[in-house]
Write a protein that holds these residues in place. Structure first.
Motif, mmCIF file in Angstrom:
data_model
loop_
_atom_site.group_PDB
_atom_site.id
_atom_site.type_symbol
_atom_site.label_atom_id
_atom_site.label_comp_id
_atom_site.label_asym_id
_atom_site.label_seq_id
_atom_site.Cartn_x
_atom_site.Cartn_y
_atom_site.Cartn_z
ATOM 1 N N MET A 1 0.490 -1.062 0.096
ATOM 2 C CA MET A 1 -0.119 -0.229 -0.076
ATOM 3 C C MET A 1 0.775 1.140 -0.227
ATOM 4 S SD MET A 1 -3.141 1.471 0.155
ATOM 5 C CE MET A 1 -4.014 -0.355 0.278
ATOM 6 N N ALA A 2 0.494 2.370 -0.726
ATOM 7 C CA ALA A 2 1.142 3.412 -0.626
ATOM 8 C C ALA A 2 2.348 3.906 -1.355
ATOM 9 C CB ALA A 2 1.733 3.877 -0.270
ATOM 10 N N PHE A 3 2.736 2.579 -2.218
ATOM 11 C CA PHE A 3 4.027 2.700 -2.984
ATOM 12 C C PHE A 3 4.555 1.290 -3.383
ATOM 13 C CE2 PHE A 3 8.496 -0.315 -2.792
ATOM 14 C CZ PHE A 3 9.159 0.926 -3.037
ATOM 15 N N ALA A 4 3.866 -0.120 -3.675
ATOM 16 C CA ALA A 4 3.762 -0.352 -4.823
ATOM 17 C C ALA A 4 2.823 -1.488 -5.566
ATOM 18 C CB ALA A 4 5.087 -0.882 -4.944
ATOM 19 N N PRO A 5 2.068 -1.504 -6.829
ATOM 20 C CA PRO A 5 0.677 -1.990 -7.114
ATOM 21 C C PRO A 5 1.361 -3.320 -6.931
ATOM 22 C CG PRO A 5 2.068 -1.277 -9.076
ATOM 23 C CD PRO A 5 2.251 -0.211 -8.180
ATOM 24 N N LEU B 1 1.167 13.769 -6.510
ATOM 25 C CA LEU B 1 1.840 12.665 -6.391
ATOM 26 C C LEU B 1 3.572 13.117 -6.982
ATOM 27 C CD1 LEU B 1 -0.605 9.854 -6.667
ATOM 28 C CD2 LEU B 1 1.163 9.941 -4.125
ATOM 29 N N ASN B 2 4.283 12.127 -6.870
ATOM 30 C CA ASN B 2 5.464 11.763 -7.692
ATOM 31 C C ASN B 2 6.282 11.170 -7.436
ATOM 32 O OD1 ASN B 2 6.916 12.847 -9.811
ATOM 33 N ND2 ASN B 2 8.062 14.440 -8.793
ATOM 34 N N LYS B 3 5.479 9.912 -6.881
ATOM 35 C CA LYS B 3 6.409 8.399 -6.425
ATOM 36 C C LYS B 3 5.779 7.319 -7.222
ATOM 37 C CE LYS B 3 3.437 9.139 -2.557
ATOM 38 N NZ LYS B 3 3.458 8.532 -0.409
ATOM 39 N N GLY B 4 5.155 7.647 -8.461
ATOM 40 C CA GLY B 4 5.207 5.820 -8.131
ATOM 41 C C GLY B 4 6.210 5.675 -9.582
#
Ligand code: SF4
Ligand code: SF4
Lengths: 479, 307
Positions: free
Chosen positions: B147-151, B275-278
């Motif tokens: 969650m909140a990091f990698a799908p 967001l700028n982290k995906g």
């Protein structure tokens, strides 16, 4: 090597082997022992060559196919999954061993053990080349000359040859023998095959030609604990001390102590101290000193003494298979097998039960081996519309003898809930396994009602052999 | 040790005597011990002739045994025996054993792989290893994401599309997800609150009707959310804007939030900060085309995301 003979009284850590030159003997036990040897050799050396029709594997009756991970034993095929049969078989073998030991002592050691059989064969060769015991002792003592070199060379050469054939026959069980043979001699087999043959040749040679009874005395673990299996009723080769020694001990027949009457009058026993029983013993012991742990119950001393008793006209059985109870009683009766003891009966029952289980196990084997594991990472997945998905890995092993097609289906949930990709029908080759992934997705309303689902694997050729397996359906983290 | 006096034990001694009665026993070595000792001496000589053994200043004696192997670039090398070369040889052997399968996967169209049980099984096992080595750090070993990091790769929602081709493109070139921050100059606090209520209602949550209505207007108007997420809020896979109408969340931990307030707070945070982290790094260059193809099939067919 001088060290070894250091001071007579020194506490040596190592006793040098005293060479044994067993004399050959004729008699009932020798004949039995030889028949077992011939039969065992015939089975061991010829079995890999026995043809057996099979559609998918080499036509060999007994074949341990390591690459295909299956063992063929006539019409039975064993896979790694059949471990339980193997354990049962081992249990039966062990119980059988204990049972016979309790009944007739070290009969396994004396007649059936590989070490005994091969040593016996090696002694045959030795005798054939070098002659009877006195000739062998003479040869051993005489200085090295052409005769000794030739005879020793021939003996060791033949020994090595037999050791090699033994090792070579061993690897024949692990492949199609005719093909293996051709590849063996054209140096086309993997290194491990040659290495196995080399190791087995060397170990056979060392164990049967050089170490012999030392294997039984110092190395064999079974010899260590069978003492505890002996009971007073157990049959074993015994020297009848009362009869052999009388009151005045044994004695070589001389003038005045020749006939039995003369001897008995002087209190001399029936043993004429010819030493024949000691000379024939492959373990190199003197049975007249009583039952000893080195004795492998081969019965050769019984044959030897019976021959002597015959020749001097005394009744046989001075050395005989008997029980401790009987031989030590005042008036020994006829030796007999004593079955009715708790221990033998216990082993007997255990053997019967296990044999029954084994037979059941083998006859009721299914031709499909099925395992279904839920994928646990993640345990379940929430899909975009809120449905819950579980995934399963279905492993199907086809243990039948030909290619099978299987249909995979699910009971109790709607058809569309299961996604098997392209593999709702799969064909699996004989002896092979296949993994199929199943995705099962259920709407939240259904999830609360279904906690288990049933997979059905049906072989299309014989649908009545279908296998059903229940698996859990997870919808929330546990604990 | 030597408590027994020599008279009674009769063991031979070396003949040395100290302090009047202290003597040294001289027991013979057992023959097997002696022979084992000689054999180890012979063995050690053979060993140092054949293998690296003696240190010499900065170098060492290399021995005469050699190993020839091909490295992963196909260059053949011969060196003196060493465990490293042995490993390289093992790796080469393993590569050679796998190669026919890799070649087959590379030459087979995606749909055909799924129909071929043997190939599928290979993908499942080889893919698992590749995935563990290269992807699991972010997406976790089962592909379940974080969650909140990698799908999550095992669900059916794909930010950039879940077809074989899209997955392959994602792996090859990587991804970089951006959402502009709406807090501060663009929208005020209560507007963001309304938007969050609206977005949550899209996923079937029961929210404050008035706020939802206000959020709806902002979404299609002043907030200019439709530019990326579309008028129906279903997102746009070409630019990787999320589908806001499904029940899957990545950047706002809605499923993990205990209360309605916390859900709103989680969504608000994303709307106001953007967001700028995906960022997923491109695997092109790190992995070969064959490996990427195998991973694509693994993610699509085995992890179950594509199906
Ligand atoms: S004592 Fe008799 S039975 Fe025992 S090993 Fe010797 S010959 Fe065989
Ligand atoms: S063979 Fe019989 S008679 Fe001869 S020494 Fe042995 S026990 Fe005595």
């Amino acid at each position: 090597m001088k060290n070894l003979q250091a001071g007579e009284n020194s506490e040596e850590l190592f006793q040098k082997r005293i060479p044994i030159y067993p004399r050959s003997v004729k008699g009932t036990f020798r004949t039995f022992k030889t028949s077992v040897l011939v039969l065992a050799y015939a089975v061991y050396f010829l079995l890999p060559w026995l043809p057996w029709a099979r559609h998918d594997a080499p036509a060999q009756a007994v074949l341990f196919d390591m690459v295909g991970r299956r063992f063929f034993i006539f019409d039975l095929v064993f896979y790694p999954q059949d471990l339980i049969s193997l354990s049962l078989l081992m249990f039966i073998a062990a119980a059988l061993l204990f049972f016979t030991t309790g009944l007739v002592g070290r009969a396994f050691c004396g007649y059936f053990c590989f070490q005994t059989l091969w040593t016996d064969a090696f002694i045959f060769i030795e005798k054939w080349v070098q002659g009877e015991r006195p000739a062998r002792i003479r040869l051993h003592k005489q200085p090295w000359n052409a005769e000794k070199v030739a005879k020793y060379g021939a003996t060791h050469g033949l020994w090595l040859l037999l050791a090699f054939i033994t090792a070579y026959s061993f690897i024949m069980y692990f492949g199609y023998a005719p093909e293996l043979t051709q590849r063996f001699f054209t140096v086309d087999l993997p290194f491990v095959a040659y290495f196995t043959v080399l190791i087995l040749t060397v170990t056979t040679y060392v164990a049967a030609a050089l170490a012999r009874e030392q294997v039984c005395i110092y190395m064999c673990p079974y010899a260590r604990f069978q003492g505890v299996m002996y009971e007073p009723e157990t049959l074993a080769p015994y020297y009848d001390l009362q009869r052999g020694e009388g009151t005045a001990g044994r004695a070589v027949p001389r003038a005045g102590s020749k006939t039995r009457e003369e001897r008995h009058a002087k209190g001399i026993g029936d043993c004429i101290d010819c030493g024949f029983c000691v000379q024939v013993c492959p373990a190199g012991i003197d049975i007249r000193k009583g039952l000893q742990y080195q004795c492998i119950s081969c019965g050769l001393c019984v044959d030897a003494c019976n021959n002597i008793m015959d020749s001097v006209g005394y009744p046989k059985g001075l050395i005989r298979y008997d029980s401790e109870i009987n031989i030590e009683s005042k008036n020994p009766g006829k030796p007999h097998l004593d079955w009715l003891r708790l221990r033998t009966l216990g082993y007997g029952v255990a053997i019967l039960v296990m044999v029954g289980l084994l037979v059941y196990n083998i006859t009721s084997r299914s031709e499909i081996e099925l395992s279904i594991q839920p994928v646990r990472q993640p345990l379940f997945v929430v899909l975009s519309n809120g449905d819950i998905r579980n995934r399963y890995q279905i492993h199907i092993t086809n243990k039948s003898q030909d290619v099978q097609e299987y249909r995979i289906s699910v009971h109790g949930i709607p058809e569309g809930a299961v996604d098997l990709g392209e593999m709702s029908k799969v064909s699996v080759r004989q002896g092979k396994s296949l993994m199929v992934l199943a995705n099962v997705k259920l709407p939240p309303a259904m999830v609360s009602k279904v906690s288990e689902i049933e997979f059905v694997i049906t072989p299309l050729k014989n649908p009545d052999q279908a296998v059903i397996k229940k698996v859990r359906f997870y919808a929330k983290h546990e604990g | 040790m030597s408590q027994g006096n020599s008279q009674s034990s009769n063991v031979k001694t070396t003949g040395h005597v100290w302090d009047g009665d202290l003597q040294e026993l001289n027991n013979p070595l057992p023959a097997w011990w002696l022979w084992a000792f000689y054999v180890t001496i012979i063995f050690s000589v053979v060993y140092w002739v054949a293998y690296p053994a003696w240190p010499l200043g900065k170098g060492f004696t290399t021995g005469i045994a050699t190993i020839t192997y091909k490295n992963d670039k196909g260059v053949e090398k011969t060196t003196h025996w060493s465990t490293r070369a042995l490993l390289m040889k093992d790796l080469q052997d393993a590569r050679e054993k796998q190669k026919p399968y890799f070649d087959k996967v590379a030459a087979t169209p995606y749909e055909e792989i799924a129909k071929n049980p043997e190939l599928s099984n290979f993908v499942a096992s080889a893919g698992k290893v590749l995935f563990s080595d290269n992807c699991a750090a972010c997406h976790q070993s089962g592909g379940q994401g974080k969650m909140a990091f990698a799908p999550n790769l095992t669900d059916d929602d794909w930010i950039y599309g879940g077809t074989h081709d899209k997955i392959q493109a994602s792996i090859t070139n990587g991804r970089h997800g951006i959402m502009p921050a709406k807090g501060g100059a663009d929208l005020n606090e209560s507007e963001i609150e309304s938007l969050a209520n609206y977005v949550l209602s899209l996923s079937g949550e029961t929210m404050d009707a008035a706020k939802v209505k206000a959020g709806d207007e902002l979404f299609h108007g002043k907030g200019s959310c439709v530019a990326c997420h579309g008028a129906d809020a279903k997102g746009n896979k070409d630019i990787g804007s999320a589908n806001l109408t499904d029940k899957i969340w990545l950047w706002a931990d809605v499923p993990g939030a205990g209360s309605a307030d916390k859900k709103v707070a989680a969504v608000k945070e994303v709307i106001s900060s953007g967001l700028n982290k995906g960022v997923m790094p491109a695997q092109n260059g790190r992995l070969s085309a064959d490996q990427i193809k195998l991973l694509t099939v693994y993610v699509h067919d085995v992890l179950g995301g594509g199906r």
